[in-house]
Design an enzyme around this catalytic site. Structure first.
Site, mmCIF file in Angstrom:
data_model
loop_
_atom_site.group_PDB
_atom_site.id
_atom_site.type_symbol
_atom_site.label_atom_id
_atom_site.label_comp_id
_atom_site.label_asym_id
_atom_site.label_seq_id
_atom_site.Cartn_x
_atom_site.Cartn_y
_atom_site.Cartn_z
ATOM 1 N N ASP A 63 32.925 28.982 -70.041
ATOM 2 C CA ASP A 63 32.775 30.319 -70.639
ATOM 3 C C ASP A 63 31.405 30.896 -70.268
ATOM 4 O O ASP A 63 31.112 32.060 -70.547
ATOM 5 C CB ASP A 63 33.012 30.300 -72.158
ATOM 6 C CG ASP A 63 32.137 29.303 -72.895
ATOM 7 O OD1 ASP A 63 31.302 28.628 -72.257
ATOM 8 O OD2 ASP A 63 32.286 29.192 -74.135
ATOM 9 N N SER A 64 30.577 30.089 -69.573
ATOM 10 C CA SER A 64 29.340 30.598 -68.981
ATOM 11 C C SER A 64 29.632 31.738 -68.016
ATOM 12 O O SER A 64 28.726 32.475 -67.644
ATOM 13 C CB SER A 64 28.592 29.478 -68.257
ATOM 14 O OG SER A 64 29.428 28.849 -67.309
ATOM 15 N N ASP A 102 37.358 26.197 -70.296
ATOM 16 C CA ASP A 102 36.717 26.267 -71.609
ATOM 17 C C ASP A 102 37.559 27.059 -72.592
ATOM 18 O O ASP A 102 38.086 28.128 -72.251
ATOM 19 C CB ASP A 102 35.358 26.984 -71.484
ATOM 20 C CG ASP A 102 34.186 26.028 -71.546
ATOM 21 O OD1 ASP A 102 34.365 24.880 -72.021
ATOM 22 O OD2 ASP A 102 33.091 26.423 -71.124
ATOM 23 N N LYS A 132 38.381 22.411 -72.480
ATOM 24 C CA LYS A 132 37.161 21.860 -73.090
ATOM 25 C C LYS A 132 36.833 22.661 -74.326
ATOM 26 O O LYS A 132 37.016 23.887 -74.337
ATOM 27 C CB LYS A 132 35.988 21.905 -72.102
ATOM 28 C CG LYS A 132 34.657 21.470 -72.722
ATOM 29 C CD LYS A 132 33.567 21.240 -71.684
ATOM 30 C CE LYS A 132 32.849 22.466 -71.217
ATOM 31 N NZ LYS A 132 32.170 23.253 -72.292
ATOM 32 N N GLU A 134 33.831 22.847 -77.764
ATOM 33 C CA GLU A 134 32.510 22.406 -78.233
ATOM 34 C C GLU A 134 32.580 21.936 -79.677
ATOM 35 O O GLU A 134 33.322 22.504 -80.487
ATOM 36 C CB GLU A 134 31.512 23.572 -78.129
ATOM 37 C CG GLU A 134 31.310 24.053 -76.695
ATOM 38 C CD GLU A 134 30.333 25.214 -76.599
ATOM 39 O OE1 GLU A 134 29.680 25.562 -77.612
ATOM 40 O OE2 GLU A 134 30.224 25.777 -75.493
ATOM 41 N N GLU A 201 25.107 17.858 -73.372
ATOM 42 C CA GLU A 201 24.215 18.889 -72.822
ATOM 43 C C GLU A 201 22.845 18.858 -73.487
ATOM 44 O O GLU A 201 22.738 18.815 -74.722
ATOM 45 C CB GLU A 201 24.858 20.283 -72.994
ATOM 46 C CG GLU A 201 23.981 21.401 -72.440
ATOM 47 C CD GLU A 201 24.691 22.724 -72.208
ATOM 48 O OE1 GLU A 201 25.925 22.804 -72.420
ATOM 49 O OE2 GLU A 201 24.015 23.686 -71.804
HETATM 50 O O1 KIV Z 1 30.320 27.012 -69.841
HETATM 51 C C1 KIV Z 1 29.809 26.152 -69.091
HETATM 52 O O2 KIV Z 1 29.508 26.397 -67.911
HETATM 53 C C2 KIV Z 1 29.559 24.829 -69.645
HETATM 54 C C3 KIV Z 1 28.727 23.885 -68.844
HETATM 55 C C4 KIV Z 1 27.300 24.279 -68.922
HETATM 56 C C5 KIV Z 1 28.935 22.476 -69.236
HETATM 57 O O3 KIV Z 1 29.997 24.528 -70.713
#
Ligand code: KIV
Length: 285
Positions: A63-64, A102, A132, A134, A201
């Site tokens: 989600d980055s 994500d 994924k 969190e 992280e």
């Molecule tokens: O969103 C992302 O790119 C991440 C990585 C930094 C692990 O969660």
């Protein structure tokens, strides 16, 4: 279900070798064999095909994307639809790497049912192999529900960007008294709930090493030192495209930001002076 108890058939090809797709079962096998897992972010088909050909094991559609490509200050605005869009692009470009998407902020925090509905949409509409999310023990019920529904889950502990406000900014985690014990509890809860792997992280190396040691599933580190079972970096950061981002853990393998500026300013100069297009670029008839 514990993925670590299931062995995978066949051996992994060498980087760049034949395209047997990587699965979540390979993650468990890799940890057992002590073979580091290589993960990198990807947001589109073109870069996905490049990093896939370079032999990465997994591409994380993080989600980055909303910070790296869309200019947001945090990842909080990412939506399920955005993640599905980028997930689908990456799946078009990746032949061998496992694609992990994500789950964005507020797509799983409300209830396990919400997590399954959104995780199911993500897998169905992208073609990805896993999601994924969190958070630790609080989200074990969501991880369990997703796993039961056949949706492989990667966890994410330590600095969790979706909680940036609660954590008081981008800070190294795991230093406070009792933090290691909590991280271990969270990691074990994710493993028991069926997570096939956990991202760690921004934490001191010795903390990540201990968490990695108590788990049978692999850990993937970012800013967590060298003892994790694998590493992940944000592609655009390691390529030097995000020039103002210089955390200690980041190694730049290229300086594409400078390359892009130089190439585009040469192009601009040549258009302005008439040097481009030259005779070799012109259709004469
Ligand atoms: O969103 C992302 O790119 C991440 C990585 C930094 C692990 O969660």
């Amino acid at each position: 279900m514990a993925y670590s108890t299931i062995s995978s058939a066949g051996a992994d090809p060498p980087p760049g070798g034949p395209a047997r797709p990587v699965t979540v079962l390979d993650f468990a096998r890799r940890k057992k064999a002590g073979e580091p897992i290589v993960m990198i972010t990807g947001y589109d088909a073109l870069f996905a095909s490049l990093v896939d050909a370079a032999g990465v094991d997994a591409i994380l559609v993080g989600d980055s994307v909303v910070s790296v490509l869309c200019g947001e200050k945090t990842t909080l605005s990412a939506t399920v639809d955005q993640m599905i869009y980028h997930g689908r692009l990456v799946c078009r470009g990746a032949e061998r790497a496992l694609v992990i998407v994500d789950m964005p902020f507020m797509s799983y925090q409300v209830s396990p049912e919400q997590a399954v509905r959104n995780g199911g949409r993500i897998l169905k509409e992208t073609g990805a192999g896993a999601v994924k999310l969190e958070g630790g023990a609080d989200f074990a019920p969501a991880v369990e529900a997703l796993t039961r529904a056949g949706i492989p889950v990667m966890g994410h502990l330590g600095f969790t960007p979706q909680s940036v406000h609660a954590l008081g900014g981008h800070r190294v985690q795991g230093r406070a008294k009792g933090a290691l014990e909590k991280l271990i509890r969270d990691a074990r809860a994710l493993e028991s709930a069926g997570a096939f792997s956990v991202v760690l992280e921004l934490m001191p190396e010795r903390i990540a090493e201990k968490v990695t040691h108590v788990l049978s599933i692999p850990t993937i580190g970012i800013g967590a030192g060298s003892h994790c079972s694998g590493q992940v970096l944000v592609l655009h950061d390691m390529l030097g495209m995000n020039e103002s981002f210089e955390p200690r853990f980041l190694k730049r393998y290229a300086e594409l930001g400078a390359e892009v500026r130089s190439a585009v300013s040469r192009y601009a100069e040549e258009v302005r002076t008439g040097a481009y297009p030259g005779p070799e670029h012109v259709h004469k008839s």
